[in-house]
Design an enzyme around this catalytic site. Structure first.
Site, PDB file in Angstrom:
ATOM      1  N   HIS A  29       1.684   4.206  19.633  1.00 44.48           N
ATOM      2  CA  HIS A  29       2.953   4.922  19.782  1.00 44.48           C
ATOM      3  C   HIS A  29       2.686   6.350  20.273  1.00 44.48           C
ATOM      4  CE1 HIS A  29       6.715   6.890  18.494  1.00 44.48           C
ATOM      5  NE2 HIS A  29       7.251   5.707  18.740  1.00 44.48           N
ATOM      6  N   GLU A  50      16.821  -1.791   8.825  1.00 48.37           N
ATOM      7  CA  GLU A  50      15.722  -2.444   9.560  1.00 48.37           C
ATOM      8  C   GLU A  50      14.445  -2.292   8.735  1.00 48.37           C
ATOM      9  OE1 GLU A  50      14.185  -2.171  14.061  1.00 48.37           O
ATOM     10  OE2 GLU A  50      13.212  -0.751  12.730  1.00 48.37           O
ATOM     11  N   ARG A  80      22.230   4.106  26.431  1.00 51.34           N
ATOM     12  CA  ARG A  80      21.444   3.105  27.193  1.00 51.34           C
ATOM     13  C   ARG A  80      22.136   1.753  27.195  1.00 51.34           C
ATOM     14  NH1 ARG A  80      17.219   5.511  24.694  1.00 51.34           N
ATOM     15  NH2 ARG A  80      16.966   3.893  23.120  1.00 51.34           N
ATOM     16  N   ASP A 130      19.390  -0.305  13.323  1.00 53.66           N
ATOM     17  CA  ASP A 130      18.155   0.379  12.913  1.00 53.66           C
ATOM     18  C   ASP A 130      18.377   1.854  12.587  1.00 53.66           C
ATOM     19  OD1 ASP A 130      18.651   1.213  15.478  1.00 53.66           O
ATOM     20  OD2 ASP A 130      16.555   1.176  16.113  1.00 53.66           O
ATOM     21  N   GLU A 174       0.836  -1.209   0.000  1.00 54.89           N
ATOM     22  CA  GLU A 174       0.000   0.000   0.000  1.00 54.89           C
ATOM     23  C   GLU A 174       0.863   1.248   0.000  1.00 54.89           C
ATOM     24  OE1 GLU A 174      -3.310   0.996   0.504  1.00 54.89           O
ATOM     25  OE2 GLU A 174      -4.105  -0.983   0.025  1.00 54.89           O
ATOM     26  N   LYS A 190       3.789  -9.117  20.496  1.00 53.62           N
ATOM     27  CA  LYS A 190       4.358  -8.665  21.772  1.00 53.62           C
ATOM     28  C   LYS A 190       3.251  -8.716  22.844  1.00 53.62           C
ATOM     29  CE  LYS A 190       8.330  -5.827  21.018  1.00 53.62           C
ATOM     30  NZ  LYS A 190       8.944  -4.516  21.255  1.00 53.62           N
ATOM     31  N   HIS A 206       9.487  -7.980  11.529  1.00 56.42           N
ATOM     32  CA  HIS A 206      10.722  -7.175  11.474  1.00 56.42           C
ATOM     33  C   HIS A 206      11.873  -7.974  10.875  1.00 56.42           C
ATOM     34  CE1 HIS A 206       9.560  -4.275  15.016  1.00 56.42           C
ATOM     35  NE2 HIS A 206       8.591  -4.426  14.141  1.00 56.42           N
TER      36      HIS A 206
HETATM   37  P1  0O2 Z   1      11.437   4.248  16.378  1.00 55.37           P
HETATM   38  O1  0O2 Z   1      11.286   5.685  16.701  1.00 55.37           O
HETATM   39  O2  0O2 Z   1      10.230   3.683  15.672  1.00 55.37           O
HETATM   40  O3  0O2 Z   1      12.733   3.884  15.721  1.00 55.37           O
HETATM   41  P2  0O2 Z   1      16.454  -3.030  19.075  1.00 55.37           P
HETATM   42  O4  0O2 Z   1      16.126  -1.940  18.074  1.00 55.37           O
HETATM   43  O5  0O2 Z   1      16.603  -4.390  18.442  1.00 55.37           O
HETATM   44  O6  0O2 Z   1      17.569  -2.684  19.983  1.00 55.37           O
HETATM   45  P3  0O2 Z   1      14.004  -3.981  20.057  1.00 55.37           P
HETATM   46  O7  0O2 Z   1      12.928  -3.335  20.878  1.00 55.37           O
HETATM   47  O8  0O2 Z   1      14.395  -5.357  20.437  1.00 55.37           O
HETATM   48  O9  0O2 Z   1      15.233  -3.035  20.033  1.00 55.37           O
HETATM   49  O10 0O2 Z   1      13.624  -4.006  18.535  1.00 55.37           O
HETATM   50  P4  0O2 Z   1      12.262  -4.437  17.903  1.00 55.37           P
HETATM   51  O11 0O2 Z   1      11.476  -5.275  18.842  1.00 55.37           O
HETATM   52  O12 0O2 Z   1      12.616  -5.006  16.581  1.00 55.37           O
HETATM   53  O13 0O2 Z   1      11.481  -3.046  17.756  1.00 55.37           O
HETATM   54  C1  0O2 Z   1      12.043  -1.951  17.137  1.00 55.37           C
HETATM   55  C2  0O2 Z   1      11.004  -1.000  16.564  1.00 55.37           C
HETATM   56  O14 0O2 Z   1       9.737  -1.655  16.387  1.00 55.37           O
HETATM   57  C3  0O2 Z   1      10.676   0.189  17.461  1.00 55.37           C
HETATM   58  O15 0O2 Z   1      11.618   1.176  17.197  1.00 55.37           O
HETATM   59  C4  0O2 Z   1       9.286   0.581  16.981  1.00 55.37           C
HETATM   60  O16 0O2 Z   1       9.345   1.293  15.769  1.00 55.37           O
HETATM   61  C5  0O2 Z   1       8.666  -0.778  16.710  1.00 55.37           C
HETATM   62  N1  0O2 Z   1       8.000  -1.296  17.916  1.00 55.37           N
HETATM   63  C6  0O2 Z   1       8.430  -2.309  18.689  1.00 55.37           C
HETATM   64  N2  0O2 Z   1       7.576  -2.542  19.678  1.00 55.37           N
HETATM   65  C7  0O2 Z   1       6.568  -1.665  19.547  1.00 55.37           C
HETATM   66  C8  0O2 Z   1       5.364  -1.410  20.285  1.00 55.37           C
HETATM   67  O17 0O2 Z   1       5.049  -2.048  21.277  1.00 55.37           O
HETATM   68  N3  0O2 Z   1       4.559  -0.399  19.827  1.00 55.37           N
HETATM   69  C9  0O2 Z   1       4.863   0.338  18.724  1.00 55.37           C
HETATM   70  N4  0O2 Z   1       4.004   1.284  18.338  1.00 55.37           N
HETATM   71  N5  0O2 Z   1       6.013   0.126  18.004  1.00 55.37           N
HETATM   72  C10 0O2 Z   1       6.843  -0.852  18.425  1.00 55.37           C
HETATM   73  P5  0O2 Z   1      12.037   2.234  18.297  1.00 55.37           P
HETATM   74  O18 0O2 Z   1      13.512   2.313  18.285  1.00 55.37           O
HETATM   75  O19 0O2 Z   1      11.383   1.944  19.613  1.00 55.37           O
HETATM   76  O20 0O2 Z   1      11.437   3.571  17.828  1.00 55.37           O
END
Ligand code: 0O2
Length: 214
Positions: free
Chosen positions: A148, A132, A49, A65, A31, A105, A113
């Site tokens: 979010h 990513e 962090r 990412d 889309e 989740k 992903h």
């Molecule tokens: P942004 O601003 O979107 O970049 P890692 O990145 O591997 O260290 P993690 O959490 O293991 O950390 O990675 P994961 O699970 O692949 O998730 C990364 C991204 O997925 C997040 O990026 C969000 O964009 C999205 N995401 C993951 N979980 C959620 C959630 O519960 N709700 C929403 N809305 N988005 C989610 P960032 O870096 O958090 O933010």
């Protein structure tokens, strides 16, 4: 610039897949596509962090990412199809996959992903770049975007009753996604059955005397 170039490469791959698949299926499996390069402050925050050095080498080595691309698909099966088609391309290496569709989740978040690595050719060198990729349906994107917004802007968003309500919305949306895919498949099946009868066969059926074995 390098990360933006990597995003461009991956975006083009998805655009090519979408163009080809839409020819075969008369609909768009993708889309829309969004992308972003992580902001310097977010990069610094993430490195801090994780207790990692704040250097360019550390970013390249530790953060997967910095270049992010989000592919919004029409249906759940489109996500798996385009992800597999990308993974099969011989210049793409899949580094990790997190399937939050098959295993959502705990808060209800659903998306597929992938971290991929691919070569990007610059004037003097070839760089292996990581991107990513988040693949999700329109419905999953609707939930994730609003969740979010609410989560990051409001202190009370983590209260158990609010979290439960958000999760329940995610489940309703997932069920609707599955039903929409079911409807599409039924329509496709009916079309296939309709096309199975050629024009010749249809006119033959119409012309045949009632009760004859055609
Ligand atoms: P942004 O601003 O979107 O970049 P890692 O990145 O591997 O260290 P993690 O959490 O293991 O950390 O990675 P994961 O699970 O692949 O998730 C990364 C991204 O997925 C997040 O990026 C969000 O964009 C999205 N995401 C993951 N979980 C959620 C959630 O519960 N709700 C929403 N809305 N988005 C989610 P960032 O870096 O958090 O933010």
């Amino acid at each position: 610039m390098r990360y933006e170039s990597a995003i461009r490469e991956v975006r083009t791959k998805f655009e090519v897949l979408n163009a080809e698949l839409s020819l075969h299926t008369s609909r768009n499996p993708i889309e829309s596509i969004q992308s972003r390069v992580k902001k310097p402050l977010s990069i610094i925050g993430k490195l801090r962090r994780q207790g990692l050095p704040l250097t360019l080498d550390s970013i390249v080595e530790n953060l997967n990412d910095v270049a992010g691309i989000r592919v919004i698909c029409s249906f759940i099966d489109d996500i798996y199809s385009v992800a597999e088609m990308l993974a099969r391309q011989d210049d793409v290496t899949v580094v990790t996959v997190k399937d939050y569709i098959r295993r959502p989740k705990p808060n209800g978040y659903r998306s597929y992903h992938m971290i991929v690595e691919l070569p990007v050719f610059f004037s003097r060198e070839k760089k292996m770049m990581r991107v990513e990729i988040q693949l999700r349906t329109v419905a999953m994107d609707f939930w994730a975007s609003l969740e979010h917004q609410m989560k990051y802007k409001k202190a009370n968003a983590d209260r158990p009753e609010i979290a439960a309500e958000l999760k329940s919305c995610a489940e309703t949306i997932a069920a609707t996604d599955a039903r929409m895919m079911g409807i599409r498949k039924r329509i496709e099946k009916l079309e296939e059955e309709g096309n199975g009868e050629t024009d010749f066969h249809k006119s033959y059926l119409a012309a045949a005397p009632k009760g004859s074995a055609v």
